[in-house]
Structures are given as structure tokens and as C-alpha cells.
Motif scaffolding. Sequence first.
Motif, mmCIF file in Angstrom:
data_model
loop_
_atom_site.group_PDB
_atom_site.id
_atom_site.type_symbol
_atom_site.label_atom_id
_atom_site.label_comp_id
_atom_site.label_asym_id
_atom_site.label_seq_id
_atom_site.Cartn_x
_atom_site.Cartn_y
_atom_site.Cartn_z
ATOM 1 N N LEU A 24 0.829 -1.201 0.000
ATOM 2 C CA LEU A 24 0.000 0.000 0.000
ATOM 3 C C LEU A 24 0.870 1.260 0.000
ATOM 4 O O LEU A 24 0.552 2.246 -0.669
ATOM 5 C CB LEU A 24 -0.940 -0.004 1.208
ATOM 6 C CG LEU A 24 -2.000 -1.106 1.201
ATOM 7 C CD1 LEU A 24 -2.882 -1.014 2.434
ATOM 8 C CD2 LEU A 24 -2.851 -1.041 -0.064
ATOM 9 N N LEU A 327 -6.800 3.042 -5.951
ATOM 10 C CA LEU A 327 -6.209 2.235 -4.882
ATOM 11 C C LEU A 327 -6.932 0.904 -4.727
ATOM 12 O O LEU A 327 -6.299 -0.150 -4.579
ATOM 13 C CB LEU A 327 -6.241 3.011 -3.561
ATOM 14 C CG LEU A 327 -5.678 2.297 -2.334
ATOM 15 C CD1 LEU A 327 -4.212 1.938 -2.527
ATOM 16 C CD2 LEU A 327 -5.864 3.148 -1.078
ATOM 17 N N ILE A 331 -5.411 -2.826 -5.273
ATOM 18 C CA ILE A 331 -5.414 -3.870 -4.232
ATOM 19 C C ILE A 331 -5.962 -5.179 -4.781
ATOM 20 O O ILE A 331 -5.372 -6.255 -4.608
ATOM 21 C CB ILE A 331 -6.243 -3.404 -3.010
ATOM 22 C CG1 ILE A 331 -5.531 -2.245 -2.293
ATOM 23 C CG2 ILE A 331 -6.481 -4.562 -2.044
ATOM 24 C CD1 ILE A 331 -6.379 -1.578 -1.218
#
Length: 352
Positions: A24, A327, A331
Amino acid sequence: MNSELLSRTECTALRGLAIIGIFLHNYCHWLGPVIKENEYQFFGKNAEAMGRAIHNFDELWVMHVLSFFGHYGVPIFLFLSAYGLVMKYEKGPSLITGANYFRGAWDFVVQHFRKLWLMMFVGYAAFLMIDFITPGPHKYGFVDVAAQLLLVNNLLPTPDKVIWPGPFWFFGLMLQLYIVYRLLLYRRHWGWTLGAMVLCTLIQMACGPESEELNRWRYNFVGGMLPFGLGLLSARQPMLMNKPVAVCLTVISVLMIYSLSMSYFSWFLVPLFVCSFGYSLVKVLPSWSMRPLVWMGEISAALFICHPIARKIFIPISRHGDLYTGLLIYIVTSIALALLFRAMLRGISSRS
């Protein structure tokens, strides 16, 4: 009663926690408005910006935290690697057999080089293809590519400009630490490990906060010795930690991580408290939250080598304004790729 600090399950969960922070962080810190980390050098402006952001919650708050602190998953990996070496080689079969000491050391290094190289090569080859068919490919030099394939690119001048993808500096770091461990620290008195930790920290402290000299030290084993040494010492010293102690240590560690990150000389000690935060946290988490962490730990190696691929493809979504959409897609695709890469690596390993 088991007197080891961490069980096998807790180690795997801690590995999962580390890879979550790393992959991340490696997305968020590439976004312009997000606060950058102090990983290889210390920039006072970054620490000050993070201090202000902590107390002023906005839509980027989560990304600020992940960008600034997420890279500390690396010290947790170093801690776990050292912990595993002791459990496997010092509390298991001996590596040293009289006159065969140097042959044993050579075999040890070659064995671990092969494991690192296989993971690196599969991920690197896939990334090179994606990098060249997507906009903005990196400008590669012959020496840069050769050094990556030999796991020595950490030794090149200005390593942060020649190592690409960036996370792959970790393979060279681990190879160096394996060599240092086997030649200098294996089954030695604890003073050797403590001395190495202190010496390597002092070497870094003697550098300027924003200097290229510090940058190069921290790309190599000198920069990783503190958490690695802590892992060796923690595995060698039997200890028990009950839940009340673990809760207190978790809270104290969080406070220390934040406060020590705000000034240059205390910043060097942050990895110690990152490690204490990690191994105390996995002892207080409920079982329902441990299961996904263990699962992430099981795919952590594959996720580490493939997440730069997903980042290169999908980060334009966030850069064009859809921050959290990009994001989320990153992921999902990173984890899916990790499952494929894990199966691929297992297939290759079974045939070698």
C-alpha cells in the motif's frame, strides 16, 4: 510451555501485516498530494507535514499514513527473516562441521541466493514486459539490469535512481544480510549481534540527514542491521508475553513510532518499535482478524514481486483524480496476481 516469542502462525500473520504496509505504501507515495516518507534519508519537511496531517483529518489522511509509515513493513520482514534463521539453523541442525566451515558457508549463501533469485527473476521479467508496453517506461542501463540479475544493484551509485522497480532493492539487501549472518553472527555470543547493531546505527548517524552517503548506507545491510539483529536476539532468548503486556507494548510502540519519527537522531530507532508493535499486535488480535493476516502472509512473497506490475498499470486512475478507486483496483488486482504468481513459483520450484 512454549517459551518462543512468536509461534509459526503469528510469524505468518506478522508477515501479512508487513506486506500490507509495503504494497500500500508503494502505491500511495507515488501520488503527488500525498506526504512522502523518510525511508533512506531524513527530510524534516516530511516529518513536519506528517505531524500536521495526523491532527488534521482530510480525505487523504489514510494515504498520508500509508505513505509515511507503510515502508516500515521492511524492518518487520528483516526481523522475521532473522528470527527464522535462528529457529531453523541454530535451534535445528548445525551448519558448521569442523573443517567444512567455509564450504558450509558457501553452500548456505548459494542456497539462499537461489531462492531470492528465483522470486526476483520471475517478477522482474514480468515487470519489464509491462513497463515497456505502458506509458513512461524506465530508462534502463546495461549495468543496472545486470546488477539486478546478480542481486548487487544496492552497491551502485545513486541506487534509488537505477533500481527499478524500486522494491526490488530488498533482494540485494537480504543477500547481504545472509552473508553477514553466516560469516559473522551465526551462533556467536549475543555481543557480536549487539555490536553490529550499534556500529551500523552509529555509521548512519554520522551522515547528514539528506546526504547521498546516508542514502547508500541505508540501501545496504548497514541500514537493515537494527531490525535484523533484533530478530536474532529475540529468537535466541526464550520469552513469554501475556496479553496485558502485549496490549501495553502495542500502545507504547505506536506512540514511540510517531514521536521518534519527528527528529533525525531518534528516527534511527523507529524500526525497533515497529518490530515490537508488530509482534505484540499479533498477540492481542482476535482470531477472526488473524485469519486474513495469515492468508496475506502466505501470499506475501508473491505479492511482493508482482505488486509493481499492478501499480504501473493502474496508478494513472488515482493520478487523474479517482484516488481511492485507483487504490481499490490496485489492491484487488495485486492480490489476484499474487495468487497466480504463487502457483507459478510453486510449479517452478517443484521442477527444479
